[in-house]
Design a protein around this motif. Structure first.
Motif, PDB file in Angstrom:
ATOM      1  N   THR A 125      42.196  32.715  36.756  1.00 26.93           N
ATOM      2  CA  THR A 125      42.899  34.001  36.654  1.00 26.93           C
ATOM      3  C   THR A 125      41.958  35.179  36.875  1.00 26.93           C
ATOM      4  O   THR A 125      42.343  36.167  37.503  1.00 26.93           O
ATOM      5  N   ARG A 126      40.719  35.079  36.380  1.00 24.87           N
ATOM      6  CA  ARG A 126      39.791  36.207  36.553  1.00 24.87           C
ATOM      7  C   ARG A 126      39.257  36.257  37.973  1.00 24.87           C
ATOM      8  O   ARG A 126      38.953  37.329  38.498  1.00 24.87           O
ATOM      9  N   TRP A 127      39.159  35.113  38.624  1.00 29.48           N
ATOM     10  CA  TRP A 127      38.790  35.106  40.040  1.00 29.48           C
ATOM     11  C   TRP A 127      39.840  35.827  40.875  1.00 29.48           C
ATOM     12  O   TRP A 127      39.514  36.630  41.746  1.00 29.48           O
ATOM     13  N   LEU A 128      41.109  35.595  40.573  1.00 28.32           N
ATOM     14  CA  LEU A 128      42.184  36.260  41.305  1.00 28.32           C
ATOM     15  C   LEU A 128      42.185  37.765  41.047  1.00 28.32           C
ATOM     16  O   LEU A 128      42.444  38.564  41.948  1.00 28.32           O
ATOM     17  N   ALA A 129      41.924  38.163  39.816  1.00 33.57           N
ATOM     18  CA  ALA A 129      42.059  39.574  39.440  1.00 33.57           C
ATOM     19  C   ALA A 129      40.790  40.394  39.637  1.00 33.57           C
ATOM     20  O   ALA A 129      40.830  41.630  39.587  1.00 33.57           O
ATOM     21  N   ALA A 130      39.660  39.745  39.883  1.00 34.24           N
ATOM     22  CA  ALA A 130      38.381  40.456  39.946  1.00 34.24           C
ATOM     23  C   ALA A 130      38.259  41.321  41.199  1.00 34.24           C
ATOM     24  O   ALA A 130      38.906  41.071  42.214  1.00 34.24           O
ATOM     25  N   PRO A 131      37.403  42.349  41.151  1.00 30.18           N
ATOM     26  CA  PRO A 131      37.117  43.134  42.364  1.00 30.18           C
ATOM     27  C   PRO A 131      36.230  42.332  43.310  1.00 30.18           C
ATOM     28  O   PRO A 131      35.502  41.436  42.892  1.00 30.18           O
ATOM     29  N   ASP A 132      36.313  42.656  44.605  1.00 26.48           N
ATOM     30  CA  ASP A 132      35.437  41.999  45.566  1.00 26.48           C
ATOM     31  C   ASP A 132      34.155  42.812  45.736  1.00 26.48           C
ATOM     32  O   ASP A 132      33.883  43.753  44.980  1.00 26.48           O
ATOM     33  N   GLY A 135      34.431  46.421  45.748  1.00 26.70           N
ATOM     34  CA  GLY A 135      35.005  47.038  44.556  1.00 26.70           C
ATOM     35  C   GLY A 135      36.522  47.118  44.569  1.00 26.70           C
ATOM     36  O   GLY A 135      37.112  47.835  43.751  1.00 26.70           O
ATOM     37  N   ARG A 136      37.161  46.393  45.459  1.00 29.87           N
ATOM     38  CA  ARG A 136      38.629  46.437  45.544  1.00 29.87           C
ATOM     39  C   ARG A 136      39.236  45.496  44.505  1.00 29.87           C
ATOM     40  O   ARG A 136      39.042  44.280  44.568  1.00 29.87           O
ATOM     41  N   GLN A 137      39.964  46.078  43.559  1.00 29.28           N
ATOM     42  CA  GLN A 137      40.505  45.307  42.446  1.00 29.28           C
ATOM     43  C   GLN A 137      41.505  44.251  42.907  1.00 29.28           C
ATOM     44  O   GLN A 137      42.304  44.481  43.812  1.00 29.28           O
ATOM     45  N   GLY A 138      41.450  43.090  42.251  1.00 32.70           N
ATOM     46  CA  GLY A 138      42.427  42.046  42.521  1.00 32.70           C
ATOM     47  C   GLY A 138      42.415  41.570  43.958  1.00 32.70           C
ATOM     48  O   GLY A 138      43.469  41.236  44.514  1.00 32.70           O
ATOM     49  N   ALA A 139      41.247  41.512  44.570  1.00 28.12           N
ATOM     50  CA  ALA A 139      41.164  41.194  45.999  1.00 28.12           C
ATOM     51  C   ALA A 139      41.781  39.833  46.321  1.00 28.12           C
ATOM     52  O   ALA A 139      42.595  39.705  47.246  1.00 28.12           O
ATOM     53  N   MET A 140      41.409  38.814  45.562  1.00 27.95           N
ATOM     54  CA  MET A 140      41.918  37.483  45.868  1.00 27.95           C
ATOM     55  C   MET A 140      43.410  37.369  45.575  1.00 27.95           C
ATOM     56  O   MET A 140      44.141  36.675  46.288  1.00 27.95           O
TER      57      MET A 140
END
Length: 614
Positions: A125-132, A135-140
């Motif tokens: 879940t944190r991989w999906l929601a993390a920034p890339d 710095g773009r939030q929820g990139a995945m």
């Protein structure tokens, strides 16, 4: 009310690398306090080279259709998770259940009470929601096409990533599975994770029902907007109703203006923009004998051919068009969506029918000006059933005789929720206890006798413990099931979630039986370990302590027991008088739940207050 962030202090925080489009293949993530240290887990890998551009994040896309097949995106992602982490139980489609009902929500089963599962759930879940890396939030999440995530009592929303992880207070804590709701682009594998090309214009429904891009409000009659919606439709709305900035974002100011507009037009003031609001904007008729397209109300003969057709949300075709024309106040487009369902319920209420939004033989009969009440049920023919007690899920000739006698309901010999609702309405009309149970007192009145109670005076001989006819919870659909050791399936899983302290595996084993026995003793029931209707009702009341009041509307000036219950749940002085202090507390609760701060308590606010009180 402050919301705890998911990254609350833990025993040990391990470094987590920023996740880029093609970043590291493992992630270290801290577990909750008191569990084993974080596991180092692999991450899913894309089958395509991911582009530098990121997919557009659409607004919240609620499920409104009743579809019959899994969408390909959730299935593919479930298989990807299985390939990465090992085979797990998972499910997608559930009949007419929000995004699950459209086949675009995935439940991937994990047990947060197990440290290994907790680490895995956190990692995914944190991989999906993390920034890339940019710095773009929820990139995945955007690349996969995830609309929102619920896991272990917390929720993350792709359309509002700046809010981070928030406390989730719904009926299920989601400690036994990750819930992934997919956007329509993700549902059909149209996103960059699957195609290698970023989506720039998002789908708003199944392919072929794309969102219009014009500035003409007539093109948006089928589009529903609410707080959190974004994009071109919101811009068109804002321009059309005026008095608000045009920024394409449906926030509190837009919601307030919509509420004011609905009041001006005599519409239901719920802050939701549906076909009724759009029709008011474009000047289409909202009441009367013509449809939004100007066609006249169908004749009785024109409706007769559809009398055997059952319609509900998600239905489509000529029968829907005919029904929409007959009830009026709708654009007759042949699509049974939320606006049509709301209009059907209003029509049912006006005719004294069960307000379930389903168009069956009873509703068709009302639309044609006929009656389904039988004339052959005389007092003498009913007398033989005087000692028969009927309730929800009873079947047989006695049920048929009762259905004929009360009228306004299909005579099929099956005592289902619609029959129960009709019985309760009939009991109220006769001054009987509206408990939905037909016993000797009811048979006597059906046979032409007297209830012994003035019609305007509620009876007190049979206090009701059942759920109100227009109220349903996550347990309602299962309350007709009797469960015991050896039972299995969805009803068992719903019970386990409601009781808490159990793994919701859908199997009624020794642990579940012991938990049921304990609950029954605490509730003052016979401790049999068998879950019957009385136990279901008690479990439902324990999960939803304010359930009895969900259909009660309160506002400043209200008095009585419902106000006392509200005040206690809000943690303020419980004097039974809805004054300024109570109104202030209600608005605070609505604000915390991201609802319109009206100070008026209806079903949605009751549920929000209930969730806050638990």
């Amino acid at each position: 009310m402050s919301l705890p962030h998911v990254d609350a202090p833990t025993n040990r925080r391990l470094p987590v690398r920023t996740l880029g489009a093609l970043s590291a293949s493992v992630i270290a993530f801290p577990l909750a306090a008191g569990t084993a240290e974080a596991a180092t887990l692999p991450l899913p890998k894309p089958s395509r080279t991911l582009p530098s551009a990121l997919d557009v994040a659409p607004p919240y896309q609620p499920g409104t259709l009743c579809l019959t097949e899994n969408q390909v995106g959730p299935v593919a992602f479930a298989k990807l998770l299985d390939a990465t982490y090992g085979k797990h139980v998972w499910g997608v489609l559930r009949k007419c259940d929000q995004e699950h009902g459209e086949g675009r929500a995935l439940d991937w089963m994990l047990n947060a009470a197990k440290s290994s599962d907790l680490a895995m759930g956190n990692a995914i879940t944190r991989w999906l929601a993390a920034p890339d890396a940019q710095g773009r939030q929820g990139a995945m999440a955007r690349r996969v096409g995830i609309n929102y995530i619920i896991w272990n009592r917390q929720i993350w929303k792709a359309w509002a990533p700046e809010r981070g992880w928030q406390a989730y207070t719904g009926s299920s804590p989601h400690t036994d599975h990750i819930h992934l709701s997919f956007t329509w682009d993700g549902a059909v594998k149209r996103t960059s994770w699957w195609t290698g090309t970023a989506v720039t214009n998002y789908l708003t429904g199944p392919p072929g029902t794309e969102m219009p891009t014009s500035n003409d409000p007539r093109d948006y009659v089928k589009v529903t907007l609410r707080r959190g919606s974004r994009g071109k439709p919101v811009e068109v709305l804002q321009r059309s109703i005026g008095g608000i900035g045009v920024d394409g974002s449906f926030g509190p100011a837009t919601e307030s203006r919509v509420l004011g507009y609905q009041k001006e037009k005599g519409l239901t003031q719920n802050g939701i923009v549906d076909s009724r609001v759009w029709n008011a904007i474009i000047g289409a008729p909202s009441t009367g004998g013509t449809t939004g397209s100007g066609s006249t109300t169908p004749t009785t003969s024109a409706l007769a051919k559809y009398a055997g057709t059952v319609l509900r949300k998600g239905s489509r075709g000529e029968a829907v068009t005919a029904m929409q024309k007959a009830v009026g106040g709708l654009v007759a487009d042949g699509s049974f969506g939320p606006a049509t369902e709301a209009r059907v319920k209003a029509y049912q209420k006006s005719k004294g029918l069960p307000q379930n939004g389903v168009v069956d033989a009873t509703v068709w009969a009302a639309l044609m000006g006929t009656s389904t009440a039988a004339t052959g049920s005389t007092g003498s023919s009913l007398a033989k059933y005087s000692k028969v007690v009927l309730r929800l899920w009873s079947r047989g000739e006695a049920v048929k005789a009762m259905q004929k006698a009360v009228g306004g309901i299909a005579v099929d010999g099956s005592f289902g929720p619609a029959t129960e609702a009709r019985v309760k309405a009939w009991q109220r009309s006769k001054g009987l206890a509206a408990d939905g149970v037909v016993d000797a007192k009811d048979w006597k009145v059906l046979a032409g006798g007297s209830s012994g109670v003035a019609a305007s005076t509620p009876a007190t001989s049979k206090p009701s413990t059942s759920t109100p006819a227009t109220t349903s919870t996550e347990l309602t659909a299962h309350k007709g099931s009797t469960l015991r050791s050896g039972s299995a399936g969805a009803a068992v899983k719903a019970l386990q979630r409601a009781l808490g302290g159990l793994s919701a595996d859908g199997r009624y084993g020794p642990a579940t039986q012991a938990r049921v026995v304990s609950f029954q003793r605490a509730a003052g029931l016979t401790a049999t370990g068998v879950v019957d209707r009385a136990t279901w009702d008690a479990v439902e009341r324990s999960v939803h302590p304010l359930l009895a009041h969900w259909n009660t509307v309160l506002k400043r000036g209200s008095h009585g027991a419902a106000v006392v219950a509200l005040q206690r749940a809000l943690g303020i002085t419980a004097d039974g008088s809805f004054g300024p202090a109570t109104e202030t507390a209600v608005k605070a609760a609505q604000r915390a739940a991201h609802l319109a701060q009206t100070g008026v308590v209806a079903t949605v606010t009751w549920k929000a207050v209930e969730g806050r009180a638990r």
